[in-house]
Design a protein around this motif. Structure first.
Motif, mmCIF file in Angstrom:
data_model
loop_
_atom_site.group_PDB
_atom_site.id
_atom_site.type_symbol
_atom_site.label_atom_id
_atom_site.label_comp_id
_atom_site.label_asym_id
_atom_site.label_seq_id
_atom_site.Cartn_x
_atom_site.Cartn_y
_atom_site.Cartn_z
ATOM 1 N N SER A 138 13.597 44.309 50.144
ATOM 2 C CA SER A 138 12.892 44.511 51.562
ATOM 3 C C SER A 138 11.988 45.839 51.337
ATOM 4 O O SER A 138 12.066 46.504 50.305
ATOM 5 C CB SER A 138 14.275 45.238 52.253
ATOM 6 N N GLY A 139 11.077 45.974 52.357
ATOM 7 C CA GLY A 139 10.025 46.994 52.452
ATOM 8 C C GLY A 139 9.703 47.566 53.701
ATOM 9 O O GLY A 139 9.807 46.936 54.757
ATOM 10 N N ILE A 140 8.901 48.355 53.635
ATOM 11 C CA ILE A 140 8.284 49.003 54.779
ATOM 12 C C ILE A 140 6.861 48.472 55.268
ATOM 13 O O ILE A 140 6.389 48.633 56.354
ATOM 14 C CB ILE A 140 8.497 50.595 54.892
ATOM 15 N N ASN A 141 6.237 47.814 54.324
ATOM 16 C CA ASN A 141 4.981 47.385 54.581
ATOM 17 C C ASN A 141 4.749 46.221 53.780
ATOM 18 O O ASN A 141 5.379 45.955 52.583
ATOM 19 C CB ASN A 141 3.760 48.318 54.524
ATOM 20 N N GLN A 142 3.663 45.283 54.078
ATOM 21 C CA GLN A 142 3.454 44.300 53.299
ATOM 22 C C GLN A 142 2.814 44.314 51.789
ATOM 23 O O GLN A 142 3.210 43.779 51.002
ATOM 24 C CB GLN A 142 2.274 43.204 53.983
ATOM 25 N N VAL A 143 1.986 45.599 51.816
ATOM 26 C CA VAL A 143 1.712 46.090 50.545
ATOM 27 C C VAL A 143 2.797 46.304 49.502
ATOM 28 O O VAL A 143 2.880 45.764 48.191
ATOM 29 C CB VAL A 143 0.758 47.041 50.488
ATOM 30 N N ALA A 144 3.735 47.143 49.911
ATOM 31 C CA ALA A 144 4.871 47.253 49.082
ATOM 32 C C ALA A 144 5.754 46.017 48.595
ATOM 33 O O ALA A 144 6.186 45.747 47.485
ATOM 34 C CB ALA A 144 5.814 48.130 49.942
ATOM 35 N N LEU A 145 5.754 45.002 49.478
ATOM 36 C CA LEU A 145 6.384 43.720 49.475
ATOM 37 C C LEU A 145 5.753 42.729 48.438
ATOM 38 O O LEU A 145 6.395 42.249 47.483
ATOM 39 C CB LEU A 145 6.694 42.962 50.553
ATOM 40 N N ASP A 146 4.450 42.706 48.790
ATOM 41 C CA ASP A 146 3.723 41.680 47.695
ATOM 42 C C ASP A 146 3.407 42.561 46.226
ATOM 43 O O ASP A 146 3.756 41.825 45.463
ATOM 44 C CB ASP A 146 2.013 41.715 48.185
ATOM 45 N N THR A 147 3.438 43.806 46.171
ATOM 46 C CA THR A 147 3.168 44.299 44.769
ATOM 47 C C THR A 147 4.792 44.115 44.165
ATOM 48 O O THR A 147 4.701 43.723 42.738
ATOM 49 C CB THR A 147 3.016 45.765 44.976
ATOM 50 N N THR A 148 5.876 44.571 44.683
ATOM 51 C CA THR A 148 7.095 44.347 43.999
ATOM 52 C C THR A 148 7.391 42.702 43.849
ATOM 53 O O THR A 148 8.032 42.468 42.876
ATOM 54 C CB THR A 148 7.944 44.728 45.070
ATOM 55 N N THR A 149 6.993 41.854 44.661
ATOM 56 C CA THR A 149 7.148 40.368 44.168
ATOM 57 C C THR A 149 6.231 40.032 42.958
ATOM 58 O O THR A 149 6.913 39.194 42.351
ATOM 59 C CB THR A 149 6.812 39.543 45.621
ATOM 60 N N LYS A 150 5.237 40.537 43.033
ATOM 61 C CA LYS A 150 4.536 40.219 41.844
ATOM 62 C C LYS A 150 5.107 40.822 40.601
ATOM 63 O O LYS A 150 5.028 40.272 39.578
ATOM 64 C CB LYS A 150 3.112 40.868 41.982
ATOM 65 N N LEU A 151 5.576 42.014 40.793
ATOM 66 C CA LEU A 151 6.153 42.615 39.563
ATOM 67 C C LEU A 151 7.462 42.022 39.111
ATOM 68 O O LEU A 151 7.615 41.663 38.047
ATOM 69 C CB LEU A 151 6.545 44.020 39.800
ATOM 70 N N LEU A 152 8.194 41.523 40.010
ATOM 71 C CA LEU A 152 9.350 40.802 39.903
ATOM 72 C C LEU A 152 9.225 39.457 39.185
ATOM 73 O O LEU A 152 10.272 39.015 38.618
ATOM 74 C CB LEU A 152 10.283 40.780 41.167
ATOM 75 N N THR A 153 7.985 38.773 39.535
ATOM 76 C CA THR A 153 7.876 37.494 39.108
ATOM 77 C C THR A 153 7.855 37.485 37.156
ATOM 78 O O THR A 153 7.844 36.379 36.939
ATOM 79 C CB THR A 153 6.576 36.771 39.446
ATOM 80 N N CYS A 154 7.813 38.875 36.897
ATOM 81 C CA CYS A 154 7.825 38.774 35.359
ATOM 82 C C CYS A 154 9.261 38.922 34.956
ATOM 83 O O CYS A 154 9.684 38.729 33.696
ATOM 84 C CB CYS A 154 7.424 40.024 34.745
ATOM 85 N N CYS A 155 10.148 39.073 35.851
ATOM 86 C CA CYS A 155 11.582 39.250 35.461
ATOM 87 C C CYS A 155 12.409 37.989 35.403
ATOM 88 O O CYS A 155 12.895 37.470 36.616
ATOM 89 C CB CYS A 155 12.368 40.170 36.432
ATOM 90 N N GLU A 156 12.467 37.387 34.468
ATOM 91 C CA GLU A 156 12.998 35.892 34.242
ATOM 92 C C GLU A 156 14.337 35.960 33.600
ATOM 93 O O GLU A 156 14.270 36.864 32.619
ATOM 94 C CB GLU A 156 12.232 35.201 33.437
ATOM 95 N N PRO A 157 15.278 35.304 33.997
ATOM 96 C CA PRO A 157 15.534 34.581 35.167
ATOM 97 C C PRO A 157 15.891 35.575 36.408
ATOM 98 O O PRO A 157 16.699 36.554 36.104
ATOM 99 C CB PRO A 157 16.467 33.400 34.716
ATOM 100 N N ILE A 158 15.114 35.104 37.604
ATOM 101 C CA ILE A 158 15.648 36.148 38.677
ATOM 102 C C ILE A 158 15.653 35.006 39.874
ATOM 103 O O ILE A 158 14.809 34.029 39.802
ATOM 104 C CB ILE A 158 14.782 37.118 38.958
ATOM 105 N N ASN A 159 16.551 35.247 40.831
ATOM 106 C CA ASN A 159 16.637 34.678 41.951
ATOM 107 C C ASN A 159 16.240 35.556 43.117
ATOM 108 O O ASN A 159 17.191 36.645 43.421
ATOM 109 C CB ASN A 159 18.032 34.029 42.188
ATOM 110 N N LEU A 160 15.092 35.684 43.516
ATOM 111 C CA LEU A 160 14.613 36.371 44.516
ATOM 112 C C LEU A 160 14.844 36.036 46.000
ATOM 113 O O LEU A 160 14.439 34.968 46.241
ATOM 114 C CB LEU A 160 13.069 36.946 44.329
#
Length: 168
Positions: A138-160
């Motif tokens: 969760s986040g307070i703006n779209q920039v935070a959500l997009d940046t965090t989603t991109k970072l988490l895509t490196c974290c395998e295996p993860i169920n986001l």
């Protein structure tokens, strides 16, 4: 290999900090910050064993790590997150700050301390019997959500789980 951003992991010696450092070390330059140099040295070795070409730097000051980073992750346990947020307040303006938590949300509290940062929170759920980490974003703006989603895509295996914007 191309490093486009530098990520500071504050509280890097925590279980979540170690997990994140190992997960993103192939894609990001990492600034590891924790209270003890011995703990940081051991973590650098762990990350280096996981990925030999990892670019890491050990720092003992939250403010210095936050200043040098493009993205700041607070991986310390919930109680320490407020203190760390106060320490980086001056250098976190207009940067994405990601809170890693296991249970209670700190987003509301930290948003008052870092009102000019792009905040996101990842609630992690590591099941001991499963190799997959579950995460709710969760986040307070779209920039935070997009940046965090991109970072988490490196974290395998993860169920986001689906991320959501929340107002604070």
């Amino acid at each position: 290999m191309r490093y486009s951003n530098t990520v500071a992991i504050l509280g890097a010696g925590s279980e979540d900090g170690i997990w994140l450092a190992k997960s993103i070390c192939k894609s990001y330059r990492i600034l590891l910050m924790d209270e003890g140099l011995q703990k940081l040295t051991a973590l650098s070795l762990i990350v280096g064993q996981h990925y030999q070409s990892a670019l890491t730097e050990n720092l003992l000051c939250s403010k210095e790590a936050g200043w040098e980073a493009d993205i700041i992750v607070i991986a310390a346990p919930g109680d320490a997150q407020e203190t760390i947020a106060e320490q980086i307040q001056e250098v976190a303006t207009r940067k994405t700050v990601i809170l890693l938590n296991r249970s209670a949300s700190m987003l509301q509290k930290i948003s008052g301390i870092l009102p000019h940062s792009d905040l996101a929170e990842v609630l992690l759920e590591h099941a001991p019997e499963s190799p997959v980490c579950k995460a709710s974003l969760s986040g307070i703006n779209q920039v935070a959500l997009d940046t965090t989603t991109k970072l988490l895509t490196c974290c395998e295996p993860i169920n986001l789980r689906v991320h959501q914007l929340i107002s604070v």
